[in-house]
Design an enzyme around this catalytic site. Structure first.
Site, short mmCIF file in Angstrom:
data_model
loop_
_atom_site.label_atom_id
_atom_site.label_comp_id
_atom_site.label_asym_id
_atom_site.label_seq_id
_atom_site.Cartn_x
_atom_site.Cartn_y
_atom_site.Cartn_z
N GLU A 187 0.85 -1.18 0.00
CA GLU A 187 0.00 0.00 0.00
C GLU A 187 0.89 1.24 0.00
O GLU A 187 0.88 2.03 -0.93
CB GLU A 187 -0.93 -0.01 1.21
CG GLU A 187 -1.89 1.17 1.27
CD GLU A 187 -2.71 1.20 2.56
OE1 GLU A 187 -3.73 1.92 2.58
OE2 GLU A 187 -2.35 0.52 3.53
N ASP A 197 -12.31 -1.47 3.92
CA ASP A 197 -11.24 -1.08 4.84
C ASP A 197 -11.81 -0.38 6.08
O ASP A 197 -11.99 -1.02 7.12
CB ASP A 197 -10.24 -0.18 4.11
CG ASP A 197 -8.88 -0.14 4.76
OD1 ASP A 197 -8.64 -0.89 5.71
OD2 ASP A 197 -8.02 0.65 4.30
#
Length: 325
Positions: free
Chosen positions: A191, A269
């Site tokens: 990420e 998320d």
């Protein structure tokens, strides 16, 4: 109302702002600075997001708070058509890493989840996580909590937090501990750091799933390896865009990763932080890539295959997927 599965959902990160404000008011805790004028969570970058996340979590101080949170999150998931979800839980936030305290929190969460499922809501499983920026020693405590409570509800172990702190290998002991307890393994990687971080996660921790993993697209040899090994990516497009990894969905690599044979799934998320929902994710992907119901159903089966639950649970969820096919 396509039946949906979600594999990457932080429980505290899914807390409705109204719930957090109510708990703060009851405890006379001033966290007004974490909200904007519309009452939504506010931050400008990833470091700010982590600070706001931990401030919001600070008002969740009892097993009863977590039971209430679990019910609120599952009610919202049911509205999105979710039939199965896995949520990240950290013993660091639920009892400070103490095993006895964690058992109390777990019992409250599990009871709330069971009640929601009995009423026709999603089935929920827990993935215990260590927090990377809290360091390897605290991670060991989280792993021991996971190993000691592994079972029907606690089915996985993972790592979240700040990916730029330390190295994946620093947490190998914790992942070995969880593996020996029979837990599924996942970790956030790819990420904020690039493809090498994903390679390190696979080599040093032996995970079968990667949280995010989208920067694998920068190394096509790694993309091929992920496809060949059947590694599943828990992709959260709205999160990636909200935090500035990509400008919009059309520039997001999820479609290209899928086209190249990587197993991708769709998750939110921390949905209220990123002003998204699973329905909104589906709608955005349909608009950006013209994905249709068949594509979403295929990715639902991918998520079910990768889920950290037992075969009986998978059989129940499969029937729900097939009932709308």
């Amino acid at each position: 109302m396509i039946p949906k599965l979600e594999l990457h959902l932080h429980l505290e990160g899914a807390a409705p702002p109204a719930l957090i404000r109510d708990l703060a008011a009851r405890r006379h805790i001033d966290i007004s600075g974490i909200f904007d004028e519309r009452g939504r969570y506010k931050f400008t970058d990833f470091a700010g997001f982590l600070a706001v996340y931990e401030a919001a979590t600070s008002v969740l101080q009892s097993p009863e708070d977590y039971a209430r949170l679990t019910r609120a999150v599952l009610e919202d998931s049911a509205d999105q058509g979710v039939v199965y979800a896995e949520t990240f839980l950290s013993p660091d936030f639920c009892g400070g890493g103490d095993l006895s305290a964690w058992r109390d929190y777990l019992a409250a969460i599990e009871e709330a989840a069971a009640q929601c499922a009995a009423q026709g809501g999603p089935e929920l499983r827990g993935i215990l996580t260590c927090v990377r920026h809290f360091g390897p020693e605290r991670a060991k405590r989280a792993a021991l909590c996971a190993a000691e409570t592994a079972g029907r509800f606690v089915t996985g172990f993972g790592m979240g937090g700040d990916e730029t702190v330390g190295a994946q290998k620093d947490y190998a002991w914790s992942f070995d501990c969880a593996r020996e307890a029979g837990l599924g393994l996942t970790t956030h990687a790819g990420e904020w750091r690039g493809p090498q971080e994903i390679r390190d996660a696979l080599q040093d921790l032996g995970v079968t799933r990667i949280g995010h993993g989208v920067r694998a697209i920068e190394d096509l040899a790694l993309v091929d390896e992920l496809a060949e090994r059947g590694i599943t990516l828990e992709v959260c497009p709205g999160s990636n865009i909200a935090l500035g990894l990509y400008p919009d969905l059309r520039h997001h690599p999820i479609s290209e990763l899928d086209r190249r044979g990587v197993k991708v799934t769709i998750s939110t998320d921390d949905p209220p932080f990123f002003h998204t929902s699973l329905t909104r994710e589906y709608e955005g992907l349909h608009a950006a890539f013209d994905w249709d119901e068949g594509q979403f159903m295929r990715l639902g089966h991918t998520a079910l295959d990768a889920a950290f639950c037992d075969t009986d649970t998978k059989a129940r969820i499969l029937k729900k997927l097939e009932s709308t096919a």
